[in-house]
Scaffold this motif. Structure first.
Motif, PDB file in Angstrom:
ATOM      1  N   ASP A 445     -15.681 -53.929 -37.342  1.00 53.48           N
ATOM      2  CA  ASP A 445     -16.121 -53.770 -35.948  1.00 53.48           C
ATOM      3  C   ASP A 445     -15.721 -54.980 -35.110  1.00 53.48           C
TER       4      ASP A 445
ATOM      5  N   ASN B  47     -22.739 -52.985 -26.170  1.00 56.53           N
ATOM      6  CA  ASN B  47     -21.822 -52.184 -26.975  1.00 56.53           C
ATOM      7  C   ASN B  47     -21.138 -51.103 -26.150  1.00 56.53           C
ATOM      8  N   PHE B  52     -17.651 -50.314 -28.118  1.00 51.63           N
ATOM      9  CA  PHE B  52     -18.092 -49.994 -29.474  1.00 51.63           C
ATOM     10  C   PHE B  52     -18.808 -48.655 -29.471  1.00 51.63           C
TER      11      PHE B  52
END
Lengths: 578, 261, 379, 236
Positions: A445, B47, B52
């Motif tokens: 990530d 995020n 993400f």
């Protein structure tokens, strides 16, 4: 703190464990199958060595646990541990008389009884020397533990050296002979060999000389280490190896690499070629698993694809066993195609698993590998790739008009390929691509958040890995001249994965060391073939338990490479906030 | 000038609405803080900005470009980079390597160039290393370049993570609780450092922080989230006095609670 | 939900393509296979009417080259074999649920029980005990198998896995692979490399009528035993204190410890329970397939793992459903759609079906048929 | 003699020195609070007491017994229960099963059932949801469950790790009220909190922890008026 008394419980526990080990070794067949294999000629067979080593080891462990550096306790512990251990074995022997143990345990055979009783009849009498030997070796183990550390280490090294050289006696004597033959001095070799080697195994004199020599060398190196350590402590600058020596080392290694097939002879060269093929694959998988952290258990698929492509393109028997026609390509023309096809499949199989991590990736790739193997074996594809009959008549590589046929000739091709792979791995590791792989391995990530394109990075790893594997497959096909689906089973994947882990994951020298240890050694120990997988499995487990970082961990190497920068740290002490 | 604007961003996980219709306008070269109780959706909001997560609804515009739903690596290349609440360095890589990875959006060399060791690749690598060392010095980690990230002290890890984020030369830097776990002195240093990043490098900063002294001390603008929704925004003074914020986050005191006997 | 084309990356499109291709292949193959019984010149309508209205299913070739009875037998065999897969799958699922680790050596735990129990079964058979007292004899054989498997699994956990509980995930996986080979070749060394043939049990030869359908007795026994064991295990995990502790440990080891649960002990129990199921599966395997040897654990092991993944690893009912589903699919699939696609000797490819299913499930629905997505939770 | 006594405790997470010589005492019947910033070592202190973290140096004594000699799962049996940070309910177990797990070390079936009812009396919301899996509860309900579960072991000492974390303010009040109620029934409480204001208003005594060290200890009232506490933790 426990009381300073003799710890009987631990002695029984370790003695019992020793007994269990002896029973295991006996029933699994390691004891009975090596009667004729002498470590020291006419003195100690390998079979017997197993018993002796086990009792020695457990005597040593018992002393470590219970002696408290007291000689009296050590002697007592050693004797008791050995006695308990051997008692288990004696019970087994005695049980064979009333019970037909062999109906269940195939190795509880007369052969085993014969080893354990030294062939004496009735065997109860034969058990006496066995007991004697076991107790003595256990006691010796305990005594060795009591020696000062440096001497202890030297003695153990001596024992290990004798057993290792004794086990490989035949091969080593051949190598020595070859070296002298290269030097053109046959007579000297004959004389030398006579001192060390008997018909089978080491001669007694050889064993003694090796034992003493090893002890001396070991003691010397310990002494030198001490001096170096003392020097470092006193602040003396580390002695840099002079440039001349470095160059000399390079030249000598080069010479050895070039002359190896002649030194090793055809049998050993065969093994070296196999090792090199695995090394080549290892470099590839090392990129996928070691650098990029993508656990691939189906790596054999690309090996198979490379091999089959080479076979389909160069076999001169295509029309006969399969529907496809001869293309009549040469090895060199087919090689890039084989690699290319492997790369293509690396990407094709890589795409669907891009989103997958860890264990799941491992299982999916394992599935891919198995699918390809079963397909290769099936009647479904038989008209194309020959099914279980495989493909025959694969072309050999031709260099300047010379056909490379024997292992001693193919050696150069394989080693060159492995060196090329090592070079590419090394260059890529220290580049932007290598850093991206490692970042991805550490934290996918975050790597993505740093701007790394995971798709490209992963596919590059899969493709490079597949390229090396395909390369290895192509050479493998050419070396054998014929291929069968059976050569491409899961075990190959496991082997390659294991060798990079045993060598030290992510480490380039580790790949070579791993290949020698896991592929070379088992090949050397042909007689062990039946026990090869057993030892392999035990080695993997032991390695993970005791040395999960491998024999040559990647980090250690890194520190070496960056020596210069570490000095900078000392020059500018940490400036971070207190 | 607005550098980033989020419009009605909503992100759900199953039934849970983690970020609920949040809109913010972040001015260029400002320090913009997001505060709120744990689980209020602050990190989820981060995020969403960094790609993400893709929010189900709303839009995010960064320097005139719509970035909602764009892969995280592309967003980083456009100039947003971040740190993490629970430091996420590449633990088994050295400090220098961590920064070099951070430089990824700046690098152009091809892997083939690396294999053939072309002059272009070599030049870029040399430059990258030089830049990385400069960055190390900037975060006062001079000489620590070859330590594995995991072996660095806690404070150094925090700074290295910022250095790694800065290495991509972002226009907007997202810091997720940069002073978590620091003592008051370290916190003060970090506060100064964040100011310096903004002042010297001209980078806009979006901050999640629990330490009210940090937030009140350096923020130009504060947004308060609770249960995923924005309950207030304003400058520090306004936030300090906002009754809703006091109720939901800063605390009302324990009115009516009996003292134990 | 509107489809945002901009967001659909190349990878997604490729994954969709794979999905579509697989579905088309299976459907096409199945239809082609099922309709291959159509007589030349017969219209589709006629064919359909003939097949659906005919009562004499045994003689009229409607469904491919097999009769309805054959299909039914395939299906029932699939159920029996699926029951075995499911029992083994429980071990994977239990251990994964608690430790998040794939116990790669579980197939060998299964083998160890089956292989060891063979000797008991053989001696019972030789001595005539098996025929005099078949229920008791089979009970003992099963007990021996379960105990052996349990011992092997507990040793495995103690020696190979426990020291590595905090190691990176790659390490226990490699250990498990090593242990797997070690166990295989240990049992090869102990019992020899030859195939052993499980003895016939007199009362299990022939067929029973179940709901009017004749079924091989062994298949009935295997299936029923598997179901009883699975239900028992489900009850154990759901209702007993130990079972609840297992679930608690699976969720959070530290908190479980705070509750006073001895986590190490619970993990051993988890291994032991899974192993006991595998041991039982071993005897059932012996009854169904007759042959045992040291390498027998590998393929059923992988299949059972597939079953566990199929049902959502970590999920006990999932493992059962996944096992049965895989068993049936594998038994029916080759004849159904592979032959329909014109693949010769399709039965050779039944492993390909299992592995393809594994791969597809992991790629497209890693949470399994009925599990929630564990990988999401861990992220 | 103090009920719980930590002396010069040093604990580590791998290389990280989490506790650098913590000393504190809790007397029977008290509510003691440990306040400090995120990562200061509050949770590590609790984890060390309950045996999940093993101190490298120092002693942890509970009613004269040396806790460091007991494995974590035996600490509950001695009379220490912990409500872990983030509540730590078993999300896939039902509310009732969660409570049963709290009583894992006990074998008296009737007593357990009685205590479950007591728990339901304390938190009526839980009774309505007793057969629901805990994962479906709201944050406040999970906190109640975690507290009820910890009480199931009939602890003499209850360790609470950030009970107010992430809760709506209105729930925070009632949780702290419950803490006082529990204390009144004779359970000693060690409370770890970031919400220093609430904690100090609830507790008798308090300790302030910074980067693994106790920097201040006094009565709760005195700490509330302490300048350093006010500026660092109360936001004055």
């Amino acid at each position: 703190m426990k009381a300073q008394t003799f710890d009987v419980k631990s002695v029984f526990k370790l003695g019992g464990l020793g007994g269990f080990t002896l029973l295991y070794l006996s029933l699994v067949g390691l004891v009975s199958n090596f009667v004729t294999r002498d470590v020291i000629s006419k003195t100690m067979s390998l079979s017997f060595a197993f018993v002796i080593i086990t009792t020695f080891l457990f005597g040593y462990l018992t002393a470590r646990r219970t002696s408290r550096r007291n000689w009296f306790y050590a002697v007592g512990g050693g004797v008791m541990s050995g006695a308990i251990g051997i008692a288990c074995l004696i019970i087994l022997v005695l049980l064979t008389a009333p019970l037909n143990l062999q109906a269940v345990f195939v190795n509880a055979s007369p052969a085993l009884i014969k080893v354990l009783t030294f062939g004496k009849e009735p065997f109860t009498a034969g058990l006496l020397p066995l007991t004697g030997w076991a107790v003595v070796s256990s006691l010796t183990g305990a005594m060795v533990y009591m020696l000062p550390p440096n001497i202890r280490r030297a003695v153990i090294a001596g024992v290990v050296a004798v057993i290792a050289i004794g086990t490989l006696a035949q091969l080593l004597s051949d190598v020595v002979e070859n070296i002298f033959a290269l030097l053109g001095n046959k007579r000297a070799s004959g004389a030398l060999l006579k001192i060390f080697f008997a018909k089978k195994g080491l001669s007694v004199s050889g064993a003694a000389i090796i034992f003493v020599l090893t002890i001396l060398v070991s003691a010397f190196s310990a002494w030198r280490k001490q001096i170096v350590a003392a020097k470092e402590q006193s602040g003396a600058a580390q002695t840099q190896t002079p440039k001349e020596i470095k160059i000399a080392v390079w030249i000598v290694s080069l010479l050895v690499i070039l002359l190896l097939p002649n030194i090793f002879g055809s049998y050993l060269s065969e093994i070296v070629v196999t090792v090199a093929i695995y090394t080549l694959m290892g470099f590839g998988l090392n990129i996928v698993v070691g650098f990029a952290g993508l656990l691939d258990l189906g790596y054999v698929a690309f090996f198979a694809i490379g091999a089959y492509t080479m076979a389909l393109l160069t076999s001169n028997q295509m029309g006969q066993t399969t529907e496809l026609v001869n293309t009549g390509l040469s090895f060199w023309a087919a090689l890039p195609i084989s690699i290319g096809v492997a790369v293509l499949w690396g990407i094709i199989l890589g795409v669907p698993v891009l989103r997958m991590r860890g264990d799941y990736l491992a299982i999916v790739t394992l599935g891919f590998g198995e699918i390809i193997r079963v397909l290769a074996l099936s009647n479904f594809l038989q008209p194309k790739i020959g099914g279980a009959q495989g493909i025959l008549g694969i072309a050999k590589p031709v260099v300047f008009g010379y056909e490379l046929v024997s292992s001693q000739q193919l050696y150069y091709l394989v080693v060159a390929a492995a060196l090329l792979a090592a070079y590419v791995s090394w260059r890529m590791r220290d580049s932007r691509a290598g850093r991206s792989w490692m970042a991805m391995r550490e934290d996918e990530d975050v790597a993505e958040a740093m701007g790394i394109n995971l798709i490209k990075t992963k596919l590059l790893a899969f493709a490079t890995g597949a390229a090396f594997s395909g390369f290895a497959g192509a050479i493998f096909a050419a070396k054998l001249g014929s291929i069968y689906p059976a050569s491409f089973n899961l075990l190959v994947s496991i082997n390659v994965l294991s060798l990079i882990i045993v060598g030290g994951i992510g480490s380039l020298p580790g790949v070579v060391i791993g290949a020698v240890a896991l592929v070379g050694l088992p090949e050397l120990l042909r007689e062990f073939s039946e026990f090869r997988m057993l030892i392999f499995g035990a080695l993997l487990v032991g390695m993970m338990l005791f040395k999960p970082e491998g024999f040559w961990p990647a980090a250690a190497q890194k520190r070496e490479l960056h020596e210069f920068e570490s000095e900078e740290v000392e020059a500018h002490p940490a400036s971070e906030a207190a | 000038m607005t550098i980033l604007s989020a419009k009605h961003v909503t992100k759900r996980f199953g039934g849970l609405v983690a970020v609920n219709d949040v809109s913010v306008e972040i001015a260029e070269q400002s320090i913009f803080s997001v505060i709120g109780p744990n689980g209020a959706g602050k990190t989820t909001f981060f995020n969403c900005i960094t790609g993400f997560y893709t929010p189900e609804e709303g839009d995010i515009i960064f320097r005139g470009e719509h970035i909602r739903g764009i892969p995280a690596d592309h967003i980083t290349r456009q100039g947003i980079s971040r740190t993490y609440q629970n430091i996420r360095l590449f633990a088994n890589m050295t400090a220098i390597e961590n920064i070099l990875v951070g430089q990824e959006p700046q690098l152009k060399s091809h892997w083939l160039g690396a294999i053939f060791n072309t002059p272009g690749t070599r030049r870029e690598e040399e430059y990258a290393h030089k830049e990385a060392r400069r960055m190390l010095r900037f975060v006062s980690l001079r000489g620590m370049g070859d330590h594995l990230a995991k072996n660095l002290p806690y404070g150094a890890q925090r700074r290295l993570e910022i250095a790694r984020a800065l290495a991509s030369r972002p226009k907007l830097l997202l810091l997720d609780e940069p002073t978590a776990g620091m003592n008051p002195n370290e916190t003060a240093e970090m506060t100064d450092f964040i100011k310096m990043i903004r002042d010297e490098l001209g980078i806009t900063i979006l901050l999640i922080e629990h330490d009210m002294r940090v937030v009140m001390g350096i923020s130009d603008w504060i947004t308060v989230l609770d249960y995923g929704a924005k309950i207030a925004e304003g400058n520090p003074e306004e936030i300090r006095r906002n009754p809703r914020v006091i109720e939901a986050y800063l605390g009302t005191g324990a009115a009516g609670l009996a003292k134990p006997a | 939900m509107r489809l945002n084309l901009k967001n659909l990356s190349i990878v997604d499109s490729l994954l969709w393509l794979i999905r579509v291709v697989v579905i088309v292949l299976v459907l096409w193959g199945s239809i082609a296979g099922l309709t291959s019984g159509r007589v030349d010149g017969e219209g589709w309508g006629q064919f359909f009417v003939r097949c659906t209205t005919s009562t004499d299913v045994g003689t009229i070739q409607c469904m491919g080259k097999y009769s309805a009875e054959t299909w039914r037998d395939f299906f029932i065999f699939g159920l029996a074999q699926g029951g075995i897969y499911a029992l083994i799958a429980l071990g994977y699922t239990l251990v994964y649920g608690v430790l998040f680790m794939i116990n790669f050596a579980h197939g060998e735990v299964f083998m160890s029980g089956a292989f060891t129990a063979y000797f008991v079964a053989a001696s019972f058979s030789d001595s005539g005990f098996m025929d005099q007292n078949p229920v008791l004899a089979l009970g003992v054989v099963m007990l021996v198998s379960m105990v052996t498997s349990t011992i092997v699994a507990v040793l495995l956990e103690r020696i190979a896995y426990r020291p590595l509980r905090r190691a990176p995930r790659l390490v226990p996986l490699i250990t498990a692979i090593g242990a797997s080979y070690f166990l295989q070749y240990t049992f090869r060394g102990l019992y020899g490399s030859g195939k052993k043939v499980y003895p016939d049990v007199a009362i299990l030869t022939g067929k029973w009528m179940v709901f009017g359908i004749p079924i091989l007795k062994t298949q009935v026994v295997v299936f029923v035993a598997a179901v009883i064991l699975m239900v028992g295990l489900y009850y154990f995990v759901q209702k007993t204190k130990t079972g609840k502790a297992m679930r608690a440990v699976a969720e959070d080891k530290d908190v479980a410890m705070l509750m006073g649960i001895d986590v190490d002990r619970v993990i051993v129990i988890t291994f032991a329970t899974g192993a006991a199921m595998a041991g039982a599966a071993g005897v059932l395997y012996g009854l169904l397939f007759k042959q045992v040897d040291f390498i027998m654990g590998f393929i059923p092991g992988i299949k059972a793992f597939t079953a566990a993944v199929l049902g959502g690893i970590g999920n006990i009912p999932g493992a059962m459903v996944g096992g049965l589903f895989l068993g049936i699919f594998e038994s029916v699939g080759p004849s159904l759609f592979l032959e329909g696609l014109g693949v010769p000797a399709a039965y050779q490819l039944k492993d390909v079906i299992a592995f393809t299913m594994l791969v597809l499930v992991l790629i497209f629905r890693p949470s399994g048929i009925m599990g929630q997505n564990l990988s999401d939770k861990k992220a | 003699m103090a009920m719980l006594e930590l002396e010069n405790v040093h604990s580590y997470y791998g290389n990280i020195h989490a506790l650098k010589g913590i000393s504190l005492t809790v007397d029977e019947g008290e509510i003691v609070t440990l306040i400090g910033a995120n990562g200061a070592g509050k949770s590590s202190t609790l984890r060390t007491i309950s045996g999940i973290l093993h101190p490298k140096r120092g002693s942890v004594k509970f009613e004269g017994k040396n806790l460091t000699e007991y494995p974590a799962h035996q600490v509950v049996g001695l009379g220490i229960s912990q409500v872990p940070e983030g509540r730590g309910v078993f999300a896939r177990l039902t509310v009732r099963e969660n409570l049963e797990m709290g009583a894992f070390v006990r074998t008296d079936k009737e007593g357990i059932n009685e205590d479950i009812e007591k728990g339901f009396a304390l938190f009526p919301r839980l009774k309505e949801r007793q057969n629901q899996v805990a994962g479906t509860l709201s944050g406040g309900e999970q906190q109640m469950l975690a507290m009820a579960r910890a009480l199931m072991a009939r602890p003499k000492l209850l360790l609470l790790d950030e009970p107010s974390m992430g809760l709506a303010p209105i729930l925070v009040d009632s949780i702290f009220q419950t803490i006082v109620d529990i204390n009144k029934t004779g359970t000693t409480i060690l409370l770890v909190e970031q919400n220093a204001l609430m904690a100090l208003q609830t507790a008798h005594r308090g300790y302030v922890i910074q980067t693994g060290e106790i920097v201040l200890s006094d009565s709760a009232v005195a700490l509330q008026s302490n300048e350093m506490v006010q500026s660092a933790y109360l936001g004055h």
